[in-house]
Design a protein around this motif. Structure first.
Motif, short mmCIF file in Angstrom:
data_model
loop_
_atom_site.label_atom_id
_atom_site.label_comp_id
_atom_site.label_asym_id
_atom_site.label_seq_id
_atom_site.Cartn_x
_atom_site.Cartn_y
_atom_site.Cartn_z
N GLU A 61 -4.24 1.11 15.86
CA GLU A 61 -3.12 0.29 16.30
C GLU A 61 -1.82 1.08 16.33
N ASP A 62 -1.88 2.32 15.91
CA ASP A 62 -0.72 3.20 15.91
C ASP A 62 -0.54 3.77 17.32
N PRO A 63 0.61 3.55 17.98
CA PRO A 63 0.80 4.06 19.35
C PRO A 63 0.56 5.56 19.48
N GLY A 122 5.05 -4.81 2.19
CA GLY A 122 4.77 -6.18 2.57
C GLY A 122 5.57 -6.63 3.77
N LYS A 123 6.67 -5.90 4.07
CA LYS A 123 7.50 -6.23 5.22
C LYS A 123 7.84 -5.00 6.05
N THR A 124 8.06 -3.88 5.37
CA THR A 124 8.57 -2.68 6.03
C THR A 124 7.73 -1.48 5.66
N ALA A 135 2.68 1.08 10.28
CA ALA A 135 2.93 0.10 9.23
C ALA A 135 1.91 -1.04 9.28
N ILE A 136 1.53 -1.47 10.49
CA ILE A 136 0.53 -2.52 10.63
C ILE A 136 -0.79 -2.10 10.01
N GLU A 137 -1.20 -0.85 10.26
CA GLU A 137 -2.44 -0.36 9.68
C GLU A 137 -2.37 -0.29 8.16
N PHE A 146 0.84 -1.19 0.00
CA PHE A 146 0.00 0.00 0.00
C PHE A 146 0.88 1.24 0.00
N ARG A 147 0.41 2.27 -0.72
CA ARG A 147 1.18 3.52 -0.80
C ARG A 147 0.23 4.71 -0.90
N LEU A 148 0.59 5.80 -0.20
CA LEU A 148 -0.13 7.07 -0.27
C LEU A 148 0.85 8.16 -0.69
N ASP A 149 0.46 8.95 -1.66
CA ASP A 149 1.21 10.13 -2.08
C ASP A 149 0.33 11.35 -1.86
#
Length: 238
Positions: free
Chosen positions: A178-180, A91-93, A110-112, A74-77
């Motif tokens: 889920e973002d602290p 997919g990993k980072t 990143a999890i979100e 996933f990517r946002l610009d």
């Protein structure tokens, strides 16, 4: 029985019979509700075949372009307060680039992002994965009845959905971040004015509510499905 009494009884019956708007909708099992939802969204098979999408969003602070490639890229610009920002998950980072400079991304962020490729058809994908679901008591939302569905992705990740009792499309979702950095904030996403794109249903407008704040709304200006997006498009290296 007088004519006026009969008229009153008939009116009350019609009032209760107008399912989806004035009366509590019929009870449904998870299987029945998901079958109707998937059919309304364009069909389970069509959604499972969808491997990528690109959506241009028009927001009050500029244009946001979202790129998704299944299962988890996933990517946002976007432009934000004079800054050019790219947020990406390969997919990993998770990667964050601000004005051309790499910055560390918070783990919860990143999890979100990993969940975003399934965002519009997420209930269909969750049902196929056999994630835990249960139908909660129905509620009225925006003047009409909605089925409420609870999805448990993990012991620490529960989400709630309001499905229109007439259309079986999602009116609203809710979940805790889920973002602290956003711990304890209940985010609600609003979906308005669905239309078909290549046979699949997408909203024309969306909104985000953080706790009890006023919703921030935006328009989905352009939707492209099944785009070929290279994997390296989601990856950055400092």
């Amino acid at each position: 029985m007088s004519f006026f009494y009969l008229l009153l009884v008939t009116s009350l019956f019609l009032y209760r019979a107008d399912a989806g708007t004035l009366s509590d909708p019929e009870p449904l099992t998870v299987d029945s509700l998901m079958e109707r939802h998937a059919r309304a969204m364009g069909g389970t098979k069509a959604w499972l075949r969808l491997k990528s999408w690109v959506i241009t969003q028009q927001r009050t602070n500029g244009t946001v372009i979202a790129y998704a490639k299944k299962p988890d890229k996933f990517r946002l610009d976007f432009q934000l307060s004079g800054r050019t920002v790219t947020k990406s998950y390969d997919g990993k980072t998770g990667w964050l680039v601000v004005n051309g400079t790499y910055e560390a991304m918070r783990p919860g962020e990143a999890i979100e992002m990993a969940e975003e490729p399934d965002f519009y058809g997420e209930l269909i994908y969750a049902y196929q994965r056999r994630d835990a679901m249960q139908v909660l008591p129905s509620e009225q939302l925006n003047g009409h009845w909605c089925y409420r569905l609870e999805l448990t992705k993990s012991p620490t990740d529960k989400q709630w959905y309001w499905l229109n009792a007439e259309t079986y499309l999602i009116e609203q979702t809710a979940e805790y971040s889920e973002d602290p950095a956003h711990d304890g904030i209940l985010y609600k996403t609003i979906f308005e004015d669905y239309r078909a794109v290549d046979g699949l249903m997408f909203p024309r407008r969306e909104g985000l509510i953080a706790n009890d704040q006023a919703p921030r709304m935006w328009t989905l200006d352009d939707i492209q499905l099944h785009r070929r997006i290279p994997n390296k498009f989601f990856r950055y290296r400092p």
